[in-house]
Design an enzyme around this catalytic site. Structure first.
Site, PDB file in Angstrom:
ATOM      1  N   ARG A  38      39.866  49.876  45.036  1.00 11.65           N
ATOM      2  CA  ARG A  38      39.241  48.480  44.998  1.00 11.65           C
ATOM      3  C   ARG A  38      40.006  47.725  44.008  1.00 11.65           C
ATOM      4  O   ARG A  38      40.891  48.202  43.411  1.00 11.65           O
ATOM      5  CB  ARG A  38      37.798  48.665  44.506  1.00 11.65           C
ATOM      6  CG  ARG A  38      37.293  49.959  43.792  1.00 11.65           C
ATOM      7  CD  ARG A  38      38.094  49.766  42.180  1.00 11.65           C
ATOM      8  NE  ARG A  38      37.755  48.606  41.744  1.00 11.65           N
ATOM      9  CZ  ARG A  38      38.256  47.973  40.506  1.00 11.65           C
ATOM     10  NH1 ARG A  38      39.472  48.559  40.079  1.00 11.65           N
ATOM     11  NH2 ARG A  38      38.023  46.679  40.214  1.00 11.65           N
ATOM     12  N   GLY A  39      39.626  46.261  43.822  1.00 15.57           N
ATOM     13  CA  GLY A  39      40.140  45.200  43.263  1.00 15.57           C
ATOM     14  C   GLY A  39      41.148  44.539  43.981  1.00 15.57           C
ATOM     15  O   GLY A  39      41.794  45.087  44.944  1.00 15.57           O
ATOM     16  N   ALA A  40      40.975  43.121  43.865  1.00 12.65           N
ATOM     17  CA  ALA A  40      41.681  42.505  45.013  1.00 12.65           C
ATOM     18  C   ALA A  40      43.279  42.698  45.349  1.00 12.65           C
ATOM     19  O   ALA A  40      43.513  43.064  46.540  1.00 12.65           O
ATOM     20  CB  ALA A  40      41.542  41.104  44.725  1.00 12.65           C
ATOM     21  N   ARG A  50      36.488  44.798  53.952  1.00 11.33           N
ATOM     22  CA  ARG A  50      35.588  44.029  53.110  1.00 11.33           C
ATOM     23  C   ARG A  50      35.537  42.438  53.096  1.00 11.33           C
ATOM     24  O   ARG A  50      36.866  42.045  53.561  1.00 11.33           O
ATOM     25  CB  ARG A  50      36.017  44.513  51.336  1.00 11.33           C
ATOM     26  CG  ARG A  50      35.503  45.941  51.270  1.00 11.33           C
ATOM     27  CD  ARG A  50      35.713  46.255  49.864  1.00 11.33           C
ATOM     28  NE  ARG A  50      34.651  45.670  48.798  1.00 11.33           N
ATOM     29  CZ  ARG A  50      34.740  45.924  47.193  1.00 11.33           C
ATOM     30  NH1 ARG A  50      35.921  46.585  46.844  1.00 11.33           N
ATOM     31  NH2 ARG A  50      33.760  45.245  46.916  1.00 11.33           N
ATOM     32  N   GLN A  93      32.523  49.330  36.982  1.00 16.54           N
ATOM     33  CA  GLN A  93      33.877  49.299  36.908  1.00 16.54           C
ATOM     34  C   GLN A  93      34.397  49.047  35.669  1.00 16.54           C
ATOM     35  O   GLN A  93      35.586  49.415  35.071  1.00 16.54           O
ATOM     36  CB  GLN A  93      34.552  48.325  38.003  1.00 16.54           C
ATOM     37  CG  GLN A  93      34.387  48.725  39.235  1.00 16.54           C
ATOM     38  CD  GLN A  93      33.190  47.689  39.933  1.00 16.54           C
ATOM     39  OE1 GLN A  93      32.252  47.778  39.327  1.00 16.54           O
ATOM     40  NE2 GLN A  93      33.114  47.399  41.285  1.00 16.54           N
ATOM     41  N   ASP A 100      38.332  37.491  43.030  1.00 12.43           N
ATOM     42  CA  ASP A 100      38.571  37.838  44.353  1.00 12.43           C
ATOM     43  C   ASP A 100      39.069  36.987  45.203  1.00 12.43           C
ATOM     44  O   ASP A 100      39.843  37.259  46.189  1.00 12.43           O
ATOM     45  CB  ASP A 100      37.307  38.548  44.764  1.00 12.43           C
ATOM     46  CG  ASP A 100      37.367  40.049  44.116  1.00 12.43           C
ATOM     47  OD1 ASP A 100      36.738  40.156  42.887  1.00 12.43           O
ATOM     48  OD2 ASP A 100      37.715  40.991  44.987  1.00 12.43           O
ATOM     49  N   ASN A 103      34.100  36.461  41.706  1.00 15.99           N
ATOM     50  CA  ASN A 103      34.448  37.533  41.082  1.00 15.99           C
ATOM     51  C   ASN A 103      33.288  38.655  40.806  1.00 15.99           C
ATOM     52  O   ASN A 103      32.161  38.112  41.311  1.00 15.99           O
ATOM     53  CB  ASN A 103      35.121  37.282  39.628  1.00 15.99           C
ATOM     54  CG  ASN A 103      35.985  38.541  38.989  1.00 15.99           C
ATOM     55  OD1 ASN A 103      36.653  39.162  39.744  1.00 15.99           O
ATOM     56  ND2 ASN A 103      35.500  38.872  37.992  1.00 15.99           N
ATOM     57  N   LYS A 104      33.433  39.631  40.358  1.00 17.38           N
ATOM     58  CA  LYS A 104      32.290  40.846  40.353  1.00 17.38           C
ATOM     59  C   LYS A 104      31.102  40.015  39.889  1.00 17.38           C
ATOM     60  O   LYS A 104      30.946  39.159  38.860  1.00 17.38           O
ATOM     61  CB  LYS A 104      32.813  41.668  39.332  1.00 17.38           C
ATOM     62  CG  LYS A 104      31.843  43.127  39.193  1.00 17.38           C
ATOM     63  CD  LYS A 104      31.585  43.538  40.503  1.00 17.38           C
ATOM     64  CE  LYS A 104      32.625  43.949  41.380  1.00 17.38           C
ATOM     65  NZ  LYS A 104      32.179  44.100  42.834  1.00 17.38           N
TER      66      LYS A 104
HETATM   67  O1  MRU Z   1      34.334  45.345  44.075  1.00 15.71           O
HETATM   68  P1  MRU Z   1      35.360  45.488  43.282  1.00 15.71           P
HETATM   69  O2  MRU Z   1      35.571  46.681  42.351  1.00 15.71           O
HETATM   70  O3  MRU Z   1      36.729  45.696  44.202  1.00 15.71           O
HETATM   71  O4  MRU Z   1      35.613  44.282  42.422  1.00 15.71           O
HETATM   72  C1  MRU Z   1      36.857  43.944  41.930  1.00 15.71           C
HETATM   73  C2  MRU Z   1      36.683  42.572  40.838  1.00 15.71           C
HETATM   74  O5  MRU Z   1      35.764  41.923  41.090  1.00 15.71           O
HETATM   75  C3  MRU Z   1      37.949  42.299  40.048  1.00 15.71           C
HETATM   76  O6  MRU Z   1      37.326  41.569  38.933  1.00 15.71           O
HETATM   77  C4  MRU Z   1      38.702  41.203  41.059  1.00 15.71           C
HETATM   78  O7  MRU Z   1      39.180  42.046  42.203  1.00 15.71           O
HETATM   79  C5  MRU Z   1      40.166  41.161  40.170  1.00 15.71           C
HETATM   80  S1  MRU Z   1      41.049  42.362  40.282  1.00 15.71           S
HETATM   81  C6  MRU Z   1      42.518  42.055  39.676  1.00 15.71           C
END
Ligand code: MRU
Length: 339
Positions: free
Chosen positions: A62-64, A96, A194, A234, A244-245
């Site tokens: 996960r993470g963009a 996603r 996370q 994201d 973002n999250k």
């Molecule tokens: O749901 P996730 O864990 O994929 O969400 C991740 C985030 O929101 C991160 O902050 C974002 O992707 C930036 S990652 C460098």
């Protein structure tokens, strides 16, 4: 376990120095199973592109930017198995909805495959490009961190989220390497945790001074003195609104209240100039079980439903600057990022 999945348990205390969040090896897409951290560094591998798409969906990775690199490797498997590339693109993009890097990476691979590029070389080049961009983000952002500062971050925008190095954590890694002393408040990031499970794990590995705080404690700590907040993103719309999250928006509002600079660290692949404002960003809604259950045990009253938006949108006017691989831009300067 998905078909084709293999498990290698890495018994190490020093972490992931020699491995990345995702990579290609012996015809398999390999990745750290981030659902198992911090208890275990478990590596899984996949040979079929639908299993890789599923691994994005179920947040094995996960993470963009890591989602983008994983999607590039999924496209690589699709090409190697001579699958229908248009169908594979659609299947992988459906994993996603919010992170722009997913769509950017699939389109990048389609263009490279059309040019006749080798699928493995193209996907490896994509993953390396992300690491290089994050290294530059670290160099620009590291300048903002001064000795004695107290920082705050949310979710995980570290090496796990970006193949290696990180976006929000890249400036911290660079400042730490430059022997600056600073402290990081890590908000736990309910419901998937996370912040607590991944960011704290990474900072621990690096020896960066930090503490985990409940999400609801961030305003309290800001009132006590926080010098800067850095998060990832994201998707960043053309006007600078960004997704973002979930919980990022609250922090940005409180930061504005206390006059605390709020930076967003992201590669240019996260900017989506076709999305005019944050209102157009699709917000992923995940299972209510992520809220009502802990380790598969229901902790909420039976009969009470839960809502679980995975992201929120922070308006551009709450952002001090975007730290990118091309430098730091204010929301008003975003057209320069496009150029
Ligand atoms: O749901 P996730 O864990 O994929 O969400 C991740 C985030 O929101 C991160 O902050 C974002 O992707 C930036 S990652 C460098």
């Amino acid at each position: 376990m998905a078909s084709g999945e293999i498990v290698v348990k890495v018994r190490t205390k020093t972490g992931y120095d020699n491995i990345r969040a995702v990579w290609f090896e012996n015809e398999k897409v390999m990745m750290i199973d981030q659902r198992e951290l911090p208890h275990e560094v478990k590596i899984v591998g996949f040979t079929e592109y639908p299993d890789v798409a599923e691994a994005i969906k179920n947040m094995t990775t996960r993470g963009a930017p890591s989602i983008g690199a994983t999607a590039a490797y999924a496209m690589c498997l699709a090409a190697l198995s001579e699958s229908d590339i248009d169908k594979a693109s659609k299947d992988i993009k459906a994993a996603r909805p919010t992170a722009n890097d997913l769509f950017y990476a699939v389109d990048y691979m389609c263009a490279e495959l059309k040019k006749g590029k080798d699928p493995i070389e193209a996907a490896d080049a994509y993953a390396q490009m992300m690491v290089d961009k994050c290294t530059k983000i670290g160099e620009y952002g590291g300048e903002l961190i001064k000795n004695g500062m107290k920082l705050m971050t949310h979710c995980n925008a570290g090496a796990l989220a970006t193949v290696d190095v990180g976006t929000a954590l890249a400036p911290m890694r660079k400042a730490h390497a430059d022997h600056k002393k600073f402290f990081v408040y890590v908000s736990e990031t309910r419901p998937r945790l996370q912040g607590m499970q991944l960011t704290a794990w990474e900072l621990n590995q690096e020896g960066i001074d930090h503490a985990i705080i409940p999400d609801g404690a961030s305003a309290y700590y800001m009132s006590q003195g926080v010098d800067m907040i850095i998060t990832g993103a994201d998707r960043i719309a053309a006007n600078g609104d960004f997704a973002n999250k979930i919980g990022t928006f609250d922090k940005a509002i409180v930061a504005k209240h206390f006059g605390i600079p709020f930076y967003v660290a992201a590669p240019i692949s996260t900017f989506d100039f076709n999305t005019r404002t944050g209102r157009e960003i699709v917000i992923e809604q995940r299972s209510e079980k992520e809220v009502t259950e802990v380790y598969n045990q229901r902790i909420a009253p039976v009969g009470s439903p839960a809502l679980n938006p995975a992201f929120d949108v922070t308006p551009a006017d709450l952002v001090t600057g975007f730290i990118t691989e091309k430098g730091i831009f204010t929301p008003d300067e975003i057209s320069k990022v496009k150029e």
